[in-house]
Design a protein around this motif. Structure first.
Motif, short mmCIF file in Angstrom:
data_model
loop_
_atom_site.label_atom_id
_atom_site.label_comp_id
_atom_site.label_asym_id
_atom_site.label_seq_id
_atom_site.Cartn_x
_atom_site.Cartn_y
_atom_site.Cartn_z
N SER A 31 -0.52 -2.05 2.16
CA SER A 31 -1.94 -2.27 2.41
C SER A 31 -2.57 -3.21 1.38
N THR A 32 -2.08 -3.19 0.15
CA THR A 32 -2.62 -4.10 -0.87
C THR A 32 -2.19 -5.53 -0.55
N ASP A 89 4.12 1.66 -5.48
CA ASP A 89 3.62 3.03 -5.27
C ASP A 89 3.27 3.70 -6.59
N GLY A 100 8.69 1.30 -2.05
CA GLY A 100 9.38 1.69 -0.83
C GLY A 100 8.63 2.71 0.00
N LYS A 126 -2.27 4.00 -9.18
CA LYS A 126 -0.81 3.87 -9.17
C LYS A 126 -0.19 3.97 -10.56
C1 5RP Z 1 6.41 -0.84 0.73
C2 5RP Z 1 6.01 -0.84 -0.70
C3 5RP Z 1 4.59 -1.09 -1.00
O1 5RP Z 1 4.46 -2.15 -1.87
C4 5RP Z 1 4.02 0.14 -1.63
O2 5RP Z 1 4.25 1.24 -0.74
C5 5RP Z 1 2.53 0.02 -1.92
O3 5RP Z 1 1.82 0.03 -0.73
P1 5RP Z 1 0.24 0.08 -0.69
O4 5RP Z 1 -0.26 -1.22 -1.22
O5 5RP Z 1 -0.09 0.30 0.76
O6 5RP Z 1 -0.20 1.25 -1.53
O7 5RP Z 1 6.78 -0.66 -1.60
O8 5RP Z 1 7.76 -0.50 0.91
#
Ligand code: 5RP
Length: 229
Positions: A31-32, A89, A100, A126
């Motif tokens: 999403s980021t 994450d 992941g 995070k």
């Molecule tokens: C996907 C990832 C993403 O970079 C991670 O999950 C972060 O996602 P978000 O920006 O939605 O928090 O590793 O496999």
């Protein structure tokens, strides 16, 4: 838009400013990164970036990049990546992370290891002092999955198959399963990474150690911390 989304958008905007013309850009997943892609597209429409190539780590990001007017190349078609922008994450103060959550870890690590400069964009939720607080994804071959489950359970790593909304097992882009390890904080991340790397049937895992060069952390006070290795 929620406050967390605003933070993600701010980190993404700062990363867009790092993109240079005539370079190969790697674009991650999540999403980021979705905010990053839209902001990159807007910048490109204003002043064409003349990127040499764009590679990405998932079909979701590929579709969004193409909708923003970019041509997406396969990783195999480029001999290097100048800058890779991805989310995470969890990230600790050594710039090590868990990735992941979106299931794209294998291609994400492949793009990251071929990138000269890896920049992660995150909001401050995070950041952790010890890696944990988020299940560690391990992509495993279906033929090995049950044995891997037993082995990780016996090792106290609390694995569980990632499931889809209908209760069936989540299947990765490469036709594999994901075992999410529930142990937290992670015991000795480098040791755990070596153990997973040496386990037959493990395709890849979400411990991204010594890979990120920089992290942009959007904070609730309106500032963006820029950590470098
Ligand atoms: C996907 C990832 C993403 O970079 C991670 O999950 C972060 O996602 P978000 O920006 O939605 O928090 O590793 O496999």
């Amino acid at each position: 838009m929620t406050t967390q989304d605003e933070l993600k958008q701010q980190a993404a905007a700062q990363a867009v400013a790092m993109v240079q013309p005539n370079t190969v850009l790697g674009v991650g997943t999540g999403s980021t990164v979705a905010f990053f892609i839209d902001a990159l597209g807007a910048r490109n429409r204003e002043t064409p970036l003349a990127l040499t190539a764009v590679v990405t780590t998932s079909n979701r990001s590929k579709t969004q990049l193409e909708a923003n007017g970019f041509t997406v190349s396969e990783l195999a078609a480029v001999d290097h990546v100048d800058l890779c922008v991805d989310g995470a994450d969890r990230v600790d103060h050594q710039l090590d992370g868990i990735k992941g959550g979106g299931g794209a870890l294998t291609l994400e690590k492949n793009v990251a290891i071929n990138a000269t400069r890896n920049v992660w964009i995150v909001d401050e939720s995070k950041v952790v002092t010890r890696l944990g607080g988020f299940p560690l994804p391990v992509e495993v071959l279906p033929v090995s999955a049950e044995q891997n489950l037993r082995k990780f359970t016996a090792a106290g790593l609390a694995p569980a198959f990632r499931l889809q909304a209908d209760g069936s097992r989540y299947v990765t882009h490469y036709g594999n399963y994901i075992l999410d390890l529930g142990v937290s904080p992670l015991p000795i991340p480098h040791g755990l990474a070596s153990y997973l790397d040496a386990t037959v049937g493990v395709v890849e895992h979400g411990l991204f150690l010594d890979l990120a060069d920089e992290v942009l952390i959007a904070q609730a006070d309106g500032t963006i911390a820029h950590w470098t290795r």
